[in-house]
Design a protein around this motif. Structure first.
Motif, PDB file in Angstrom:
ATOM      1  N   LYS A 190       0.793  -1.232   0.000  1.00  0.00           N
ATOM      2  CA  LYS A 190       0.000   0.000   0.000  1.00  0.00           C
ATOM      3  C   LYS A 190       0.826   1.283   0.000  1.00  0.00           C
ATOM      4  O   LYS A 190       0.325   2.337  -0.372  1.00  0.00           O
ATOM      5  CB  LYS A 190      -0.925   0.012   1.218  1.00  0.00           C
ATOM      6  N   THR A 191       2.071   1.210   0.449  1.00  0.00           N
ATOM      7  CA  THR A 191       2.909   2.408   0.501  1.00  0.00           C
ATOM      8  C   THR A 191       4.379   2.026   0.434  1.00  0.00           C
ATOM      9  O   THR A 191       4.732   0.853   0.396  1.00  0.00           O
ATOM     10  CB  THR A 191       2.606   3.250   1.766  1.00  0.00           C
ATOM     11  N   ASN A 192       5.237   3.042   0.422  1.00  0.00           N
ATOM     12  CA  ASN A 192       6.678   2.816   0.412  1.00  0.00           C
ATOM     13  C   ASN A 192       7.353   3.931   1.214  1.00  0.00           C
ATOM     14  O   ASN A 192       6.708   4.903   1.609  1.00  0.00           O
ATOM     15  CB  ASN A 192       7.209   2.747  -1.024  1.00  0.00           C
ATOM     16  N   LEU A 193       8.645   3.794   1.442  1.00  0.00           N
ATOM     17  CA  LEU A 193       9.352   4.758   2.285  1.00  0.00           C
ATOM     18  C   LEU A 193       9.388   6.156   1.673  1.00  0.00           C
ATOM     19  O   LEU A 193       9.342   7.154   2.401  1.00  0.00           O
ATOM     20  CB  LEU A 193      10.766   4.261   2.588  1.00  0.00           C
ATOM     21  N   LYS A 194       9.448   6.246   0.357  1.00  0.00           N
ATOM     22  CA  LYS A 194       9.463   7.565  -0.287  1.00  0.00           C
ATOM     23  C   LYS A 194       8.144   8.298  -0.042  1.00  0.00           C
ATOM     24  O   LYS A 194       8.135   9.500   0.236  1.00  0.00           O
ATOM     25  CB  LYS A 194       9.728   7.430  -1.787  1.00  0.00           C
ATOM     26  N   THR A 195       7.037   7.596  -0.127  1.00  0.00           N
ATOM     27  CA  THR A 195       5.727   8.198   0.127  1.00  0.00           C
ATOM     28  C   THR A 195       5.617   8.672   1.571  1.00  0.00           C
ATOM     29  O   THR A 195       5.136   9.771   1.846  1.00  0.00           O
ATOM     30  CB  THR A 195       4.597   7.189  -0.188  1.00  0.00           C
ATOM     31  N   ILE A 196       6.099   7.855   2.495  1.00  0.00           N
ATOM     32  CA  ILE A 196       6.059   8.223   3.913  1.00  0.00           C
ATOM     33  C   ILE A 196       6.937   9.454   4.150  1.00  0.00           C
ATOM     34  O   ILE A 196       6.529  10.398   4.829  1.00  0.00           O
ATOM     35  CB  ILE A 196       6.496   7.040   4.803  1.00  0.00           C
ATOM     36  N   ALA A 197       8.138   9.468   3.567  1.00  0.00           N
ATOM     37  CA  ALA A 197       9.037  10.618   3.709  1.00  0.00           C
ATOM     38  C   ALA A 197       8.396  11.888   3.158  1.00  0.00           C
ATOM     39  O   ALA A 197       8.539  12.969   3.736  1.00  0.00           O
ATOM     40  CB  ALA A 197      10.366  10.340   3.013  1.00  0.00           C
ATOM     41  N   GLN A 198       7.666  11.774   2.064  1.00  0.00           N
ATOM     42  CA  GLN A 198       6.984  12.939   1.487  1.00  0.00           C
ATOM     43  C   GLN A 198       5.906  13.461   2.432  1.00  0.00           C
ATOM     44  O   GLN A 198       5.746  14.673   2.592  1.00  0.00           O
ATOM     45  CB  GLN A 198       6.376  12.594   0.132  1.00  0.00           C
ATOM     46  N   LYS A 199       5.171  12.565   3.072  1.00  0.00           N
ATOM     47  CA  LYS A 199       4.134  12.968   4.033  1.00  0.00           C
ATOM     48  C   LYS A 199       4.761  13.713   5.214  1.00  0.00           C
ATOM     49  O   LYS A 199       4.204  14.688   5.708  1.00  0.00           O
ATOM     50  CB  LYS A 199       3.347  11.761   4.546  1.00  0.00           C
ATOM     51  N   LEU A 200       5.934  13.277   5.638  1.00  0.00           N
ATOM     52  CA  LEU A 200       6.643  13.953   6.731  1.00  0.00           C
ATOM     53  C   LEU A 200       7.114  15.336   6.288  1.00  0.00           C
ATOM     54  O   LEU A 200       6.993  16.314   7.041  1.00  0.00           O
ATOM     55  CB  LEU A 200       7.818  13.099   7.200  1.00  0.00           C
ATOM     56  N   ALA A 201       7.639  15.426   5.090  1.00  0.00           N
ATOM     57  CA  ALA A 201       8.077  16.716   4.547  1.00  0.00           C
ATOM     58  C   ALA A 201       6.888  17.663   4.390  1.00  0.00           C
ATOM     59  O   ALA A 201       7.020  18.872   4.626  1.00  0.00           O
ATOM     60  CB  ALA A 201       8.790  16.523   3.218  1.00  0.00           C
ATOM     61  N   ASP A 202       5.735  17.121   4.043  1.00  0.00           N
ATOM     62  CA  ASP A 202       4.538  17.946   3.867  1.00  0.00           C
ATOM     63  C   ASP A 202       4.101  18.633   5.160  1.00  0.00           C
ATOM     64  O   ASP A 202       3.463  19.679   5.115  1.00  0.00           O
ATOM     65  CB  ASP A 202       3.377  17.110   3.323  1.00  0.00           C
ATOM     66  N   VAL A 203       4.435  18.024   6.314  1.00  0.00           N
ATOM     67  CA  VAL A 203       4.084  18.656   7.597  1.00  0.00           C
ATOM     68  C   VAL A 203       5.267  19.413   8.197  1.00  0.00           C
ATOM     69  O   VAL A 203       5.210  19.854   9.337  1.00  0.00           O
ATOM     70  CB  VAL A 203       3.498  17.648   8.615  1.00  0.00           C
ATOM     71  N   GLY A 204       6.364  19.549   7.422  1.00  0.00           N
ATOM     72  CA  GLY A 204       7.467  20.404   7.835  1.00  0.00           C
ATOM     73  C   GLY A 204       8.706  19.738   8.371  1.00  0.00           C
ATOM     74  O   GLY A 204       9.582  20.405   8.917  1.00  0.00           O
ATOM     75  N   HIS A 205       8.844  18.427   8.218  1.00  0.00           N
ATOM     76  CA  HIS A 205      10.006  17.720   8.772  1.00  0.00           C
ATOM     77  C   HIS A 205      10.861  17.101   7.672  1.00  0.00           C
ATOM     78  O   HIS A 205      10.361  16.375   6.811  1.00  0.00           O
ATOM     79  CB  HIS A 205       9.545  16.664   9.775  1.00  0.00           C
ATOM     80  N   ASP A 206      12.160  17.386   7.728  1.00  0.00           N
ATOM     81  CA  ASP A 206      13.123  16.867   6.763  1.00  0.00           C
ATOM     82  C   ASP A 206      13.462  15.409   7.055  1.00  0.00           C
ATOM     83  O   ASP A 206      13.541  14.993   8.213  1.00  0.00           O
ATOM     84  CB  ASP A 206      14.442  17.646   6.822  1.00  0.00           C
ATOM     85  N   THR A 207      13.682  14.653   5.991  1.00  0.00           N
ATOM     86  CA  THR A 207      14.289  13.330   6.084  1.00  0.00           C
ATOM     87  C   THR A 207      15.545  13.391   5.225  1.00  0.00           C
ATOM     88  O   THR A 207      15.782  14.388   4.542  1.00  0.00           O
ATOM     89  CB  THR A 207      13.335  12.225   5.552  1.00  0.00           C
ATOM     90  N   LYS A 208      16.323  12.344   5.233  1.00  0.00           N
ATOM     91  CA  LYS A 208      17.517  12.337   4.382  1.00  0.00           C
ATOM     92  C   LYS A 208      17.150  12.377   2.905  1.00  0.00           C
ATOM     93  O   LYS A 208      17.868  12.935   2.100  1.00  0.00           O
ATOM     94  CB  LYS A 208      18.377  11.109   4.682  1.00  0.00           C
ATOM     95  N   GLU A 209      16.018  11.789   2.555  1.00  0.00           N
ATOM     96  CA  GLU A 209      15.607  11.698   1.161  1.00  0.00           C
ATOM     97  C   GLU A 209      14.861  12.944   0.672  1.00  0.00           C
ATOM     98  O   GLU A 209      15.022  13.352  -0.469  1.00  0.00           O
ATOM     99  CB  GLU A 209      14.700  10.475   0.943  1.00  0.00           C
ATOM    100  N   ILE A 210      14.011  13.493   1.513  1.00  0.00           N
ATOM    101  CA  ILE A 210      13.146  14.593   1.088  1.00  0.00           C
ATOM    102  C   ILE A 210      13.176  15.712   2.133  1.00  0.00           C
ATOM    103  O   ILE A 210      12.975  15.465   3.320  1.00  0.00           O
ATOM    104  CB  ILE A 210      11.695  14.109   0.874  1.00  0.00           C
ATOM    105  N   LYS A 211      13.424  16.920   1.658  1.00  0.00           N
ATOM    106  CA  LYS A 211      13.438  18.103   2.528  1.00  0.00           C
ATOM    107  C   LYS A 211      12.087  18.807   2.441  1.00  0.00           C
ATOM    108  O   LYS A 211      11.485  18.903   1.370  1.00  0.00           O
ATOM    109  CB  LYS A 211      14.540  19.089   2.103  1.00  0.00           C
ATOM    110  N   ALA A 212      11.631  19.305   3.585  1.00  0.00           N
ATOM    111  CA  ALA A 212      10.378  20.064   3.618  1.00  0.00           C
ATOM    112  C   ALA A 212      10.559  21.379   2.867  1.00  0.00           C
ATOM    113  O   ALA A 212      11.644  21.976   2.890  1.00  0.00           O
ATOM    114  CB  ALA A 212       9.988  20.348   5.065  1.00  0.00           C
ATOM    115  N   THR A 213       9.508  21.818   2.217  1.00  0.00           N
ATOM    116  CA  THR A 213       9.549  23.126   1.566  1.00  0.00           C
ATOM    117  C   THR A 213       9.631  24.198   2.651  1.00  0.00           C
ATOM    118  O   THR A 213       9.306  23.947   3.821  1.00  0.00           O
ATOM    119  CB  THR A 213       8.280  23.364   0.726  1.00  0.00           C
ATOM    120  N   GLU A 214      10.050  25.383   2.285  1.00  0.00           N
ATOM    121  CA  GLU A 214      10.106  26.485   3.254  1.00  0.00           C
ATOM    122  C   GLU A 214       8.718  26.760   3.831  1.00  0.00           C
ATOM    123  O   GLU A 214       8.576  27.024   5.020  1.00  0.00           O
ATOM    124  CB  GLU A 214      10.681  27.755   2.609  1.00  0.00           C
TER     125      GLU A 214
END
Length: 123
Positions: A70-94
């Motif tokens: 149903k999901t993968n780590l990239k999708t989860i990382a994007q959801k975290l970035a969407d609420v303002g938290h950086d991961t190694k793979e995806i940075k949150a927008t300003e």
């Protein structure tokens, strides 16, 4: 031709069965406090397929149990970035980063230092 179709069907079937419905993984997620913990865990658990999400304020490690079908780590990382938290793979927008509470500004060295001294980790 019949053999090729049978072989393709068999391959697709094997791919479907090879995905784990209780996959375990961890990822580093930036944050500094219990408010961050709540936001990170909530964003992860609201991702379809995530069954468990526990983030450590001390280690910044998010431990996950999720359904790979149903999901993968990239999708989860994007959801975290969407609420303002950086991961190694995806940075949150300003914009997303600026939406977090002022005490959660993990990119601000002074905020991080304040949290370290509150927890007895500062020098």
């Amino acid at each position: 031709m019949k053999n090729i179709i049978t072989l393709l069907a068999l391959c697709f079937g094997m791919i479907a069965f090879s995905q784990n419905k209780n996959a375990k993984a961890s990822m580093e997620v930036d944050g500094v406090c219990m408010m961050c913990k709540e936001r990170i865990e909530k964003a992860a658990i609201r991702t379809k397929g995530v069954k468990s999400a526990v983030w450590s304020v001390d280690t910044h490690e998010l431990k996950l149990i999720y359904d790979e079908r149903k999901t993968n780590l990239k999708t989860i990382a994007q959801k975290l970035a969407d609420v303002g938290h950086d991961t190694k793979e995806i940075k949150a927008t300003e914009e997303a980063y600026n939406s977090v509470h002022p005490c959660c500004k993990y990119r601000d060295k002074d905020v991080v230092k304040d949290h370290e001294s509150e927890n007895g980790n500062g020098n």
